[in-house]
Scaffold this active site. Structure first.
Site, PDB file in Angstrom:
ATOM      1  N   GLY A  23      -8.558   1.076  -8.401  1.00 27.72           N
ATOM      2  CA  GLY A  23      -7.557   2.136  -8.523  1.00 27.72           C
ATOM      3  C   GLY A  23      -6.486   1.773  -9.543  1.00 27.72           C
ATOM      4  N   ARG A  27      -5.313  -4.086 -12.145  1.00 28.66           N
ATOM      5  CA  ARG A  27      -6.474  -4.790 -11.590  1.00 28.66           C
ATOM      6  C   ARG A  27      -7.656  -4.719 -12.565  1.00 28.66           C
ATOM      7  NH1 ARG A  27      -6.919  -3.542  -5.793  1.00 28.66           N
ATOM      8  NH2 ARG A  27      -4.966  -4.684  -5.770  1.00 28.66           N
ATOM      9  N   ARG A  46      -2.513   7.268 -20.774  1.00 32.64           N
ATOM     10  CA  ARG A  46      -1.789   7.186 -19.498  1.00 32.64           C
ATOM     11  C   ARG A  46      -1.809   5.785 -18.883  1.00 32.64           C
ATOM     12  NH1 ARG A  46      -0.956  12.432 -16.566  1.00 32.64           N
ATOM     13  NH2 ARG A  46      -1.338  13.925 -18.212  1.00 32.64           N
ATOM     14  N   ARG A  90     -16.854   1.910  -7.190  1.00 35.31           N
ATOM     15  CA  ARG A  90     -15.414   1.793  -6.919  1.00 35.31           C
ATOM     16  C   ARG A  90     -15.167   0.470  -6.193  1.00 35.31           C
ATOM     17  NH1 ARG A  90     -10.482   2.807  -5.025  1.00 35.31           N
ATOM     18  NH2 ARG A  90     -10.208   2.958  -2.779  1.00 35.31           N
ATOM     19  N   SER A  93      -8.940  -0.960  -2.181  1.00 30.01           N
ATOM     20  CA  SER A  93      -8.403  -1.499  -0.932  1.00 30.01           C
ATOM     21  C   SER A  93      -8.447  -0.399   0.117  1.00 30.01           C
ATOM     22  CB  SER A  93      -6.970  -1.974  -1.141  1.00 30.01           C
ATOM     23  OG  SER A  93      -6.165  -0.881  -1.509  1.00 30.01           O
ATOM     24  N   ASP A 208      -4.694  -3.713   4.765  1.00 27.33           N
ATOM     25  CA  ASP A 208      -3.758  -3.540   5.879  1.00 27.33           C
ATOM     26  C   ASP A 208      -4.539  -3.004   7.070  1.00 27.33           C
ATOM     27  OD1 ASP A 208      -3.327  -1.263   3.690  1.00 27.33           O
ATOM     28  OD2 ASP A 208      -3.173  -0.319   5.649  1.00 27.33           O
ATOM     29  N   ARG A 221      -3.214  -9.775  -2.588  1.00 27.10           N
ATOM     30  CA  ARG A 221      -4.339  -8.862  -2.819  1.00 27.10           C
ATOM     31  C   ARG A 221      -5.025  -9.178  -4.143  1.00 27.10           C
ATOM     32  NH1 ARG A 221      -1.032  -4.847  -0.367  1.00 27.10           N
ATOM     33  NH2 ARG A 221      -0.345  -3.877  -2.276  1.00 27.10           N
TER      34      ARG A 221
HETATM   35  N1  HPA Z   1      -4.191   4.610   3.589  1.00 31.89           N
HETATM   36  C1  HPA Z   1      -4.817   5.120   2.521  1.00 31.89           C
HETATM   37  N2  HPA Z   1      -5.319   4.361   1.561  1.00 31.89           N
HETATM   38  C2  HPA Z   1      -5.185   3.039   1.668  1.00 31.89           C
HETATM   39  C3  HPA Z   1      -4.542   2.456   2.742  1.00 31.89           C
HETATM   40  C4  HPA Z   1      -4.029   3.292   3.756  1.00 31.89           C
HETATM   41  O1  HPA Z   1      -3.436   2.841   4.750  1.00 31.89           O
HETATM   42  N3  HPA Z   1      -4.547   1.114   2.548  1.00 31.89           N
HETATM   43  C5  HPA Z   1      -5.171   0.897   1.391  1.00 31.89           C
HETATM   44  N4  HPA Z   1      -5.569   2.051   0.849  1.00 31.89           N
END
Ligand code: HPA
Length: 237
Positions: A23, A27, A46, A90, A93, A208, A221
């Site tokens: 994303g 990275r 961009r 893709r 995270s 998370d 991360r």
């Molecule tokens: N929500 C949506 N996308 C995410 C999250 C989350 O808690 N953590 C990492 N990507």
């Protein structure tokens, strides 16, 4: 029609047939600088950086998708439809919906479930679930096994909303739809691949946990996501 509205590369051949999509543009830069050789940067528009290089002598590209389905929807569509890209993996995270997933666990997405209107608006697709490419998933699973990296094959939730007022709703999504974690892009990516006759897959690392409230820092991360990157990089051709 190249260059397209959002990618400035002028020669189609510069982008590899397989593109890894984190994303975050930084990275993408990190992956190019850390793992690739003979690197060319093909996109700056961009700051959505895109690079092509070689990994163990095989060609691969890495380009950022930005956050959310509208963003990955644009970039993946242009890569597939105008730049000869065949496969997008893709690498992102996710937030875990269950305490059975630990921080830094790697998930191979089998299906993306979503309440998003992306696919319906794009071509009238009616289901709320889209599968990843079984062919890419089989390859990724074999690579992970060869590298000795454990993966969880799970259904995931592609959400349009990060900050929900009713935070507890994640429990219903886990129970009703079997989604073990949440991210914000795969449903649109898989849809575009299907519409355009291409292939897409998604590897996620848990950053998370909504059930246990564990969190990682952005610095952690950057480094800990290398397991997922190493699996994806082996897709180079
Ligand atoms: N929500 C949506 N996308 C995410 C999250 C989350 O808690 N953590 C990492 N990507």
């Amino acid at each position: 029609m190249i260059p397209t509205a959002h990618i400035e590369v002028k020669e189609q051949e510069i982008i590899a047939k397989t593109v890894l999509m984190p994303g975050d543009p930084l990275r993408a830069k990190f992956i190019a600088e850390t793992f690739l050789e003979n690197v060319t940067k093909f996109n700056n528009v961009r700051n959505m950086f895109g690079y092509t290089g070689t990994y163990k002598g095989r060609k691969i590209s890495v380009m950022a998708s930005g956050m959310g389905m509208p963003s990955i929807g644009i970039y993946s569509y242009e890569l597939f439809n105008f730049y000869g890209v065949e496969n997008i993996v893709r690498i992102g995270s996710c937030g875990a919906y269950t305490s059975s997933l630990n921080l830094y666990d790697v998930i191979l997405c089998t299906h993306a479930w979503s309440e998003s209107s992306y696919a319906k608006v794009q071509n009238g697709y009616k289901s709320d679930t889209i599968a990843a490419s079984p062919e890419l998933n089989d390859k990724l699973e074999i690579i992970a096994k060869d590298l000795g990296i454990k993966i969880h094959k799970n259904i995931i939730h592609s959400a349009d909303v990060f900050y929900r007022e009713n935070f507890e709703e994640y429990k219903d999504i886990y129970e009703k739809h079997g989604c073990t974690c949440v991210e914000m892009e795969s449903f649109a990516l898989f849809h575009n691949a299907n519409v355009l006759g291409k292939k897409a897959a998604c590897l996620l690392t848990v950053s998370d946990n909504l059930a246990t409230h564990e969190l990682t820092t952005s610095e952690e991360r950057q480094n800990a996501f290398t397991n997922m990157m190493k699996i994806a990089l082996e897709m180079a051709e």
